[in-house]
Scaffold this motif. Structure first.
Motif, PDB file in Angstrom:
ATOM      1  N   MET A  71       0.831  -1.203   0.000  1.00 54.72           N
ATOM      2  CA  MET A  71       0.000   0.000   0.000  1.00 54.72           C
ATOM      3  C   MET A  71       0.869   1.258   0.000  1.00 54.72           C
ATOM      4  SD  MET A  71      -3.117   1.110   2.576  1.00 54.72           S
ATOM      5  CE  MET A  71      -2.037   1.703   3.870  1.00 54.72           C
ATOM      6  N   LEU A  72       1.891   1.277   0.817  1.00 54.68           N
ATOM      7  CA  LEU A  72       2.805   2.424   0.848  1.00 54.68           C
ATOM      8  C   LEU A  72       3.485   2.630  -0.504  1.00 54.68           C
ATOM      9  CD1 LEU A  72       4.548   2.274   4.345  1.00 54.68           C
ATOM     10  CD2 LEU A  72       3.403   4.261   3.337  1.00 54.68           C
ATOM     11  N   SER A  73       3.881   1.529  -1.127  1.00 53.59           N
ATOM     12  CA  SER A  73       4.532   1.616  -2.432  1.00 53.59           C
ATOM     13  C   SER A  73       3.572   2.182  -3.477  1.00 53.59           C
ATOM     14  CB  SER A  73       5.022   0.227  -2.861  1.00 53.59           C
ATOM     15  OG  SER A  73       5.599   0.274  -4.146  1.00 53.59           O
ATOM     16  N   ASP A  74       2.304   1.745  -3.426  1.00 49.22           N
ATOM     17  CA  ASP A  74       1.298   2.235  -4.373  1.00 49.22           C
ATOM     18  C   ASP A  74       1.064   3.740  -4.196  1.00 49.22           C
ATOM     19  OD1 ASP A  74       1.011  -0.333  -5.296  1.00 49.22           O
ATOM     20  OD2 ASP A  74      -0.812  -0.759  -4.140  1.00 49.22           O
ATOM     21  N   VAL A  75       0.912   4.160  -2.929  1.00 53.64           N
ATOM     22  CA  VAL A  75       0.650   5.580  -2.653  1.00 53.64           C
ATOM     23  C   VAL A  75       1.856   6.426  -3.029  1.00 53.64           C
ATOM     24  CG1 VAL A  75       0.192   7.274  -0.830  1.00 53.64           C
ATOM     25  CG2 VAL A  75      -1.044   5.085  -0.854  1.00 53.64           C
ATOM     26  N   ARG A  76       3.049   5.951  -2.732  1.00 55.49           N
ATOM     27  CA  ARG A  76       4.265   6.697  -3.082  1.00 55.49           C
ATOM     28  C   ARG A  76       4.380   6.873  -4.602  1.00 55.49           C
ATOM     29  NH1 ARG A  76       8.421   7.462   0.506  1.00 55.49           N
ATOM     30  NH2 ARG A  76       8.081   6.704   2.635  1.00 55.49           N
ATOM     31  N   ALA A  77       3.983   5.838  -5.335  1.00 53.51           N
ATOM     32  CA  ALA A  77       4.041   5.936  -6.799  1.00 53.51           C
ATOM     33  C   ALA A  77       3.066   6.992  -7.303  1.00 53.51           C
ATOM     34  CB  ALA A  77       3.721   4.572  -7.414  1.00 53.51           C
ATOM     35  N   ILE A  78       1.870   7.035  -6.699  1.00 49.70           N
ATOM     36  CA  ILE A  78       0.873   8.036  -7.096  1.00 49.70           C
ATOM     37  C   ILE A  78       1.358   9.441  -6.751  1.00 49.70           C
ATOM     38  CG2 ILE A  78      -1.448   8.908  -6.588  1.00 49.70           C
ATOM     39  CD1 ILE A  78      -2.318   5.980  -6.199  1.00 49.70           C
ATOM     40  N   VAL A  79       1.892   9.599  -5.549  1.00 49.36           N
ATOM     41  CA  VAL A  79       2.356  10.922  -5.090  1.00 49.36           C
ATOM     42  C   VAL A  79       3.531  11.414  -5.932  1.00 49.36           C
ATOM     43  CG1 VAL A  79       3.455  12.153  -3.171  1.00 49.36           C
ATOM     44  CG2 VAL A  79       1.509  10.622  -2.729  1.00 49.36           C
TER      45      VAL A  79
END
Length: 336
Positions: A153-161
């Protein structure tokens, strides 16, 4: 005159029958002394055996429901403590992050970013709690853990940000990720069921639903807010710029709203606990009445039963002794 060496047949049968009756009675009274219940329900109830059985079944049904209430109350309590612990873990990060941002302190921002990630991991882990073999935040899929990998989840959000290019685009992408049924959170992070866990039947055939799933809107807002703040070090914006501030404002908004939502969930669970407590009191009162009626029909005073048991044992010993003496009668013994 003929002298027999053994008691006559009629006398022997009479003593044997008396001994057998005493042995049978001692078995009955022994059970009554232990259980406190009459063994012969027909005699004890004057023929109303069916009524006694119905009363006993009603008491047993109440006991079963009280046990179920106790289990449900424990589950609700654990869920409530988990949500309360999540709020304490956040420690008002949503508000404090704005204060830190206004101080123009790089060290302060770095600290709040790390704190957000730590809180996210802690809350994520706490929601994986189970009681026995039931995962409490998995909805109707109680046999599986509610959440997948927090690193994913953190990796997904970091990619979006990091993809930016502006706060509006990031917010739109995160909205899809967390709230769209086809979004990443629902398809890869949340592992639980889409339905509610089993409800509990209260008085009057009313069902109480105390379900809280790990994909509840409030919980997802908490995840979203914390993940945004934890990803602030990969934004495409310059620190202290208007876009950077807008990004933190968005994260703070989601986090504080999520925290308010958790309070509402806790309140709902608290109301459920009180409802169960009220039903427990009602059933407990009914049990007292039914048990008293059943006891009046079938109970045996255990002290009285023990006293009778002693008396029967004395009679049985006397019967054995007398029988033994009669069997020893013979002309030889008589002449001695």
């Amino acid at each position: 005159m003929a002298i027999s060496s053994v008691p006559d047949l009629l006398s022997a049968r009479r003593f044997n029958r008396t001994t057998l009756e005493l042995r049978q009675r001692i078995e009955v009274v022994s059970q009554e002394a232990v259980t406190g219940r009459r063994q012969d329900l027909t005699e004890a109830t004057r023929g109303s055996v069916g009524e006694a059985h119905l009363l006993n079944k009603a008491v047993q049904d109440i006991d079963s429901r009280l046990n179920l209430f106790k289990v449900s109350d424990t589950r609700i309590s654990v869920m409530n403590q988990t949500l309360s612990g999540a709020r304490q873990t956040m420690d008002s990060i949503g508000v404090r992050v704005l204060t830190v941002l206004g101080s123009n302190s790089d060290a302060g921002i770095d600290t709040i970013i790390q704190e957000a990630e730590t809180s996210l991991r802690t809350i994520f882990s706490s929601l994986q709690i189970n009681q026995g073999n039931r995962n409490l935040f998995s909805g109707d899929a109680t046999n599986v853990s509610p959440l997948g990998d927090v690193d994913q989840m953190l990796s997904d959000v970091r990619a979006i940000v990091s993809a930016g290019p502006d706060t509006a685009t990031i917010d739109a992408a995160l909205e899809t990720y967390f709230n769209d049924p086809a979004g990443g959170f629902q398809t890869t992070i949340y592992q639980g069921g889409t339905g509610s866990a089993n409800s509990i039947l209260l008085e009057g055939d009313t069902r109480l639903d105390f379900n809280v799933r790990a994909d509840d809107a409030a919980i997802k807002q908490v995840f979203r807010g914390l993940a945004m703040i934890a990803s602030a070090d990969v934004t495409p914006f310059e620190r202290y710029s208007d876009e950077y501030e807008a990004f933190f404002n968005s994260g703070s908004f989601n986090l504080t709203n999520g925290e308010s939502g958790l309070i509402e969930l806790e309140s709902g669970l608290g109301i459920a606990q009180q409802t169960i407590a009220n039903s427990q009191d009602t059933l407990a009162s009914a049990r007292i009445t039914l048990s008293a009626t059943y006891n009046d029909m079938t109970a045996r005073d255990q002290f009285e039963a023990s006293a009778e048991l002693k008396a029967i044992e004395v009679q049985l010993e006397a019967s054995y002794l007398l029988t033994a003496r009669l069997t020893e009668l013979s002309l030889t013994n008589f002449l001695r």
